[in-house]
Design an enzyme around this catalytic site. Structure first.
Site, short mmCIF file in Angstrom:
data_model
loop_
_atom_site.label_atom_id
_atom_site.label_comp_id
_atom_site.label_asym_id
_atom_site.label_seq_id
_atom_site.Cartn_x
_atom_site.Cartn_y
_atom_site.Cartn_z
N ASP A 101 0.86 -1.20 0.00
CA ASP A 101 0.00 0.00 0.00
C ASP A 101 0.89 1.24 0.00
O ASP A 101 2.11 1.14 0.13
CB ASP A 101 -0.89 -0.08 1.25
CG ASP A 101 -1.93 1.03 1.31
OD1 ASP A 101 -2.31 1.54 0.24
OD2 ASP A 101 -2.35 1.37 2.42
N GLU A 114 2.31 5.01 -4.07
CA GLU A 114 2.21 5.97 -5.21
C GLU A 114 3.55 6.65 -5.48
O GLU A 114 3.79 6.97 -6.64
CB GLU A 114 1.11 7.00 -4.92
CG GLU A 114 -0.29 6.41 -4.94
CD GLU A 114 -0.57 5.50 -3.73
OE1 GLU A 114 0.02 5.75 -2.67
OE2 GLU A 114 -1.34 4.53 -3.88
N ASP A 164 -9.15 4.02 -1.55
CA ASP A 164 -10.07 4.45 -0.50
C ASP A 164 -11.36 5.03 -1.04
O ASP A 164 -11.55 6.25 -1.08
CB ASP A 164 -9.35 5.44 0.41
CG ASP A 164 -8.13 4.82 1.06
OD1 ASP A 164 -8.04 3.57 1.07
OD2 ASP A 164 -7.28 5.57 1.55
#
Ligand code: GLC
Length: 826
Positions: free
Chosen positions: A422, A425, A500
């Site tokens: 996770d 990015e 999310d």
């Protein structure tokens, strides 16, 4: 102000070639090109261009301002060998052509414009006459003609409509820049992943374009002008691949020949997953596991979010909350549960912490231009005790990928079954950019560059490190990795979920175009947080989401910190039963789901499939955002509106059969079905084969389950079923079972053929049930020419014979692996 504007106008005029935007230099006059291996090379004072055929249906166009191309390197492309193109070139005075067996690429020299046509001369993709290819400083871009009848799909993980032209050809513009976008909505762009690939469908004919550029890139689909589609990047080469179909599924197959395919997942990863931010301590996780089994709600995987860590520090364990992970995981495994743990890319900057120390020793971390290791705040900076900044592995350095991949050893020794990458990015708590500064330095596989070039591949390279690390540590296992960020080609390493989302009906609906868009951009292993991540789902929303989630390839409930639990039983007893039924359906369909995922791993064509992929000639499918196919034969029209009492849906031409009742529905029209909270409208295409089993509580219980093959009417149809051990790599050496099932119907008689077994895998002894949808019960059923006995309703389960049940003729026999035939005669 006024002075400023007129200066701009002056500058725009000075840049000639009539660019629509100040600063763009359109490629102008080029002298005749020179031939290259498979193509043509052009050069003038503006830059260099090459046009190359890679196989008969794929053409690569490469342009860079300046005098030479850079290194020919790609993180996305793994294979440029698409077979012999049969290419030939013709160099003319004003125009040159590159012909393959299927395409004719015409290149006008002055000004430079490319046009790609079929061998018969029908133009498929053409540069805009005015703008063509252009550059401005380091920026590169190409403008292409967009026709009113064009529909545009893909671009990976994008919000909004499936058709990227939007409502009424209004157009839309998208950027590619991986971004942590908590509680994003339909207008948020970009979000977490970048897949610079799109597909155009024009009158049923499809082609695609892949822009192989990792910098921030841009796609304008008819927004700037309804007649133009343009794309480009803020730096780097304009390096794109034209990929012809004409069938849309063929475009995906070719695109994934270039960028690779999802490896076959372990079967348990196709079961139901339960997650939240976060399950802790150990007693809570055990209670969760026990509740699944006590309540008989099937599940395979439990997830540990960042609270299992010591101060949110990657690759640690919080031994206060989870004193003995190995014991815990072993005991959960005995109950049929696997555990997946989150691992983020931000080791804490702390002396004595092994990943930090060994990372320093390996020169593993991203650096500032002055050579110091870059530090940024992520979760470890929020720890209650000893908060500290993080450092970031430079996954663009092969030795760093190897080092990081090895750090999973301890987790695997504990029994961790899969890894969740996770925040890759990468997210950094540094506003407004919410990521690393652009000037940071990366190795870039030996050609150092700044963060602008690596940002979009950072997450994908992290998953590569994880996937390869897990493969090295457990060479016989199939790795399972989930990621939030990725790039084109990332399907080779991980499943992906679009981050999310929000517990809201609009978000439930939005998952269809997002996941279908990912699927047709090469990522078949996808699923959104069921129930929604941010905020709180109502009972009804959760149930509807779970029902749609039955057909998400990756089926996981997840919710954020501080929300009520989103578990199948969290909403009271009556909802518990409905939710259980949804998950049971997934388990009944697992042989089918596994089969479709195997197919996706071989062709790239996703199981969770936009309807136009199967019905490219049917305009009614072009803008369908609220129904989906699973594979070729199942059409799912989930209920997506609160308190709905009916669901309108579109059935493409042909006959369809209600999955629940077997009732026939004529297609080529919209129908309405009454719905209650239990209802999940599913239709099976005429001639479809649906492979089911009994309900199991987890994939470890599948051995011995009857294989139920539901056969839906058609004069003639067939399907193949793939099975294997569900784990391990033995399937690559023949440990699999593949059989063809075929039917032929003449009048009311049905002949079913089960083909010979391919592969050496044989399931544990079980029954085969052929469940043949038929209007009239058969009075004679023969297996390999021998008459079978009619079974009474109270015959023992598993007795060989046939019976009639609610519109299905059910033929039961011990499964066998020779070719045989069953005939049913009225
Ligand atoms: C991010 C993830 C979310 C996770 C949370 C804590 O927001 O997207 O799924 O629960 O971080 O790790």
């Amino acid at each position: 102000m006024r002075w400023h504007r007129s200066l701009l106008v002056f500058l725009a005029a000075a840049f000639v070639a009539a660019p629509a935007d100040a600063g763009w230099n359109s490629l102008g006059d080029f002298p005749a090109p020179s031939p290259t291996a498979g193509g043509l090379a052009f050069r003038n004072e503006q830059g260099v261009v090459s046009v190359t055929a890679l196989g008969s249906s794929v053409v690569r166009v490469r342009f860079v301002p300046g005098q030479a191309f850079g290194r020919d390197h790609s993180y996305a492309i793994v294979n440029r060998d698409l077979g012999d193109a049969g290419a030939s070139v013709e160099i003319g005075g004003k125009e040159s052509t590159l012909a393959t067996r299927a395409l004719r690429v015409s290149i006008q020299h002055a000004p430079f414009r490319v046009s790609i046509a079929t061998a018969a001369g029908e133009v498929i993709d053409a540069d805009d006459a005015e703008m063509g290819t252009a550059f401005a400083g380091h920026r590169v871009r190409v403008w292409k003609e967009l026709r009113p009848e064009d529909h545009v799909y893909g671009l990976g993980e994008k919000t909004g409509r499936l058709d990227k032209r939007g409502w009424g050809l209004g157009g839309s513009a998208y950027a590619m820049w991986n971004t942590d976008t908590y509680a994003y909505d339909a207008s948020t762009d970009p979000i977490y992943a970048s897949i610079p690939f799109y597909m155009v469908l024009r009158g049923g004919r499809a082609h695609g374009i892949f822009l192989d550029n990792t910098f921030r890139s841009f796609f304008d689909i008819g927004k700037e002008s309804q007649q133009l589609l343009s794309f480009g990047a803020e730096d780097g080469e304009l390096d794109y691949y034209f990929i012809d179909g004409p069938d849309p599924k063929t475009v995906i197959e070719r695109y994934t020949t270039l960028t690779g395919r999802m490896p076959l997942p372990p079967r348990w990863a196709l079961g139901y997953h339960q997650s939240r931010y976060s399950y802790f301590p150990e007693s809570r996780l055990r209670l969760l596991a026990d509740t699944f089994r006590e309540k008989r709600v099937p599940a395979d995987v439990l997830w540990l979010d960042i609270h299992y860590l010591d101060g949110y520090t990657p690759l640690t364990w919080n031994h206060e909350r989870f004193p003995d992970p190995k014991k815990l995981l072993t005991e959960l495994r005995a109950e049929g549960f696997r555990v997946v743990t989150i691992v983020d890319p931000h080791p804490k900057k702390e002396r004595g912490y092994a990943p930090y120390e060994s990372g320093l020793a390996n020169d593993a971390f991203v650096k500032s231009p002055d050579g110091s290791v870059y530090e940024g705040n992520v979760w470890p900076s929020n720890a209650e005790k000893n908060p500290r900044p993080s450092v970031f592995p430079d996954f663009s350095k092969p030795s760093v990928r190897d080092w990081w991949g090895g750090l999973y050893k301890e987790y695997l020794d504990y029994g961790v079954a899969g890894i969740w990458n996770d925040m890759n990015e990468p997210a950094v708590f540094r506003e407004p950019a919410h990521t690393m500064p652009p000037e940071l330095r990366h190795d870039n596989e030996g050609q150092p560059t700044d963060h602008r070039e690596i940002h979009n591949v950072y997450g994908m390279l992290m998953t590569r490190s994880t996937f390869e690390g897990l493969s090295r540590l457990r060479p016989q296992a199939r790795p399972f990795v989930l990621t939030r960020a990725s790039f084109a080609g990332g399907q080779r390493y991980s499943a992906i979920w679009p981050g999310d989302n929000v517990s809201d009906w609009s978000h439930l609906r939005a998952t269809i175009p997002i996941l279908a868009g990912l699927g047709l951009s090469g990522f078949p292993f996808v699923g959104s947080d069921i129930g929604g991540f941010a905020e709180t789902a109502t009972a009804e929303l959760y149930t509807r989401w779970l029902q749609l989630g039955v057909f998400y390839p990756f089926m996981r409930s997840h919710t954020t910190l501080g929300t009520p639990d989103q578990e199948p039983w969290s909403y009271g007893a009556s909802r518990e039963a409905t939710n259980r039924h949804a998950i049971e359906l997934r388990y009944e369909l697992l042989p089918h789901v596994y089969n479709e995922m195997k197919a996706a791993s071989e062709t790239g064509v996703p199981a969770f499939r936009a309807l136009f992929l199967e019905f490219p000639q049917d305009p009614a499918t072009y803008a369908l955002d609220d129904e989906i196919l699973f594979g070729r034969d199942l059409l799912i029209a989930p209920v997506l509106r609160e308190e709905a009492t009916e669901r309108e849906l579109y059935l493409p031409a042909g006959d369809w059969y209600d999955f629940w009742t077997g009732a026939k529905q004529a297609g080529g029209r919209k129908i309405k079905v009454r719905v209650e909270i239990e209802t999940l409208p599913i239709f099976v295409r005429s001639g479809g084969f649906v492979f089911r089993q009994g309900v199991v509580q987890h994939t470890g219980e599948m051995a011995g389950q009857p294989l139920r093959v539901f056969v839906y009417p058609a004069a003639k149809s067939q399907a193949t079923l793939y099975e294997d051990e569900g784990e391990g790599l033995g399937y690559r050496d023949g440990q699999f079972l593949r059989r063809r099932f075929a039917q032929t119907r003449t009048g009311e008689s049905v002949s079913l053929e089960v083909g010979p077994a391919e592969g050496r895998f044989r399931p544990a002894a079980r029954n085969l049930e052929l469940r043949v949808r038929s209007e009239r019960p058969a009075s004679q059923v023969a297996l390999a020419g021998q008459k079978l006995a009619a079974l009474a309703a109270d015959s023992p389960a598993g007795a060989t014979g046939y019976r009639n049940e609610a519109g299905f003729m059910i033929v039961t026999l011990p499964d066998r692996y020779d070719a045989f035939q069953v005939t049913l005669t009225p």
